[in-house]
Design an enzyme around this catalytic site. Sequence first.
Site, short mmCIF file in Angstrom:
data_model
loop_
_atom_site.label_atom_id
_atom_site.label_comp_id
_atom_site.label_asym_id
_atom_site.label_seq_id
_atom_site.Cartn_x
_atom_site.Cartn_y
_atom_site.Cartn_z
N CYS A 24 61.22 60.01 54.02
CA CYS A 24 60.09 61.13 54.66
C CYS A 24 60.59 61.83 55.53
CB CYS A 24 58.72 60.23 55.02
SG CYS A 24 57.38 61.27 55.07
N ARG A 49 47.03 65.89 53.72
CA ARG A 49 47.86 64.81 53.80
C ARG A 49 47.82 64.04 52.50
NH1 ARG A 49 50.41 64.13 57.98
NH2 ARG A 49 51.56 62.10 58.07
N HIS A 59 57.55 54.85 51.80
CA HIS A 59 57.16 53.91 52.98
C HIS A 59 56.96 52.84 52.43
CE1 HIS A 59 57.93 56.75 56.06
NE2 HIS A 59 57.00 57.61 55.65
N1 GLN Z 1 56.27 64.77 59.70
C1 GLN Z 1 56.57 64.63 58.09
C2 GLN Z 1 55.16 64.72 57.37
O1 GLN Z 1 54.14 64.61 57.62
C3 GLN Z 1 57.07 63.34 58.15
C4 GLN Z 1 56.21 62.14 58.06
C5 GLN Z 1 56.82 60.94 57.88
O2 GLN Z 1 57.95 60.75 57.99
N2 GLN Z 1 55.81 59.88 57.14
O3 GLN Z 1 55.22 65.37 56.38
#
Ligand code: GLN
Length: 281
Positions: free
Chosen positions: A115, A149, A230
């Site tokens: 990520c 998101r 993740h």
């Molecule tokens: N800031 C990034 C996004 O939201 C990375 C988020 C993350 O590492 N989970 O795309």
Amino acid sequence: MARRLTRQLTTGNGQLTLNICHLYPDLMDTYGDKGNIITLVKRCQWRGINVRVSNIGVGQSLDFSAKGGPASGWDLYFFGGGQDRQQQIVGQDLQKKAEDIKCAIENGTVLLSICGGYQLLQNHFKTLDGKMIKGIGLFNANTVGSTTRMIQGLLIELNPELKNQILSIYPDTRYQIPDTRLVGFENHSGKTYLESETQPLGSVLKGSGNNGKDGTEGAVYKNAFGCYLHGSLLPKNPHFADYLIAKALERRYGIVNLKPLNDFLEWQAHQSAIKQTNHQS
Ligand code: GLN
């Protein structure tokens, strides 16, 4: 108890050492990606392979030999996820480490990034409020912040070349990998677009992946991998953990045949995570 006994019986890769560099563990571990390090360490220890983990943060040099390690450097880099604010700080420091990291990857070193770490290894990440965070261009790709998101279980089919390589990591033909797919949990608003020749890590079966549109997830360059998985990823994807270990050791020792472990619990976790994605398999 019985499980641990089986682990001990499968040791036999002694006298090897895996040197892991955990990049920015203080700023880039918002999402519990450290579980990947724990998995790599345990899977090595269960086989009698020595492991050394070094945490490298802002302002610290990547010169491994200066820290008493072999001059050929680390065998495996790990770079986890973080939020936009941390990414700005890390992104600046990363520029000073760019040459060392890129040179290591050209020489076959393994890297796993998740990520936020994955985004910083691309050409750039443009945040939703318009800030441009320069990456190091290891992956020819770019990320743009969005108002959506993407937060859900993510299940992918590995790209065919990688899938074949993973199928060949255990020489013991009596051991069959039950499933080559990878499962994790994505949580990002950045949308990643791979440039022309960049290979994805795989294709999305469930979830959004790189951008929720083109069906790709992650990127691969040599032995460097980026993804949105993740979860943590490696505890429930033992085949991928072993692939990374095998590849990382190969650079230093030549081909290393990893002994299969008793991964009953790991595969149960894998199945259970797939079930939570509601994928009909
Ligand atoms: N800031 C990034 C996004 O939201 C990375 C988020 C993350 O590492 N989970 O795309």
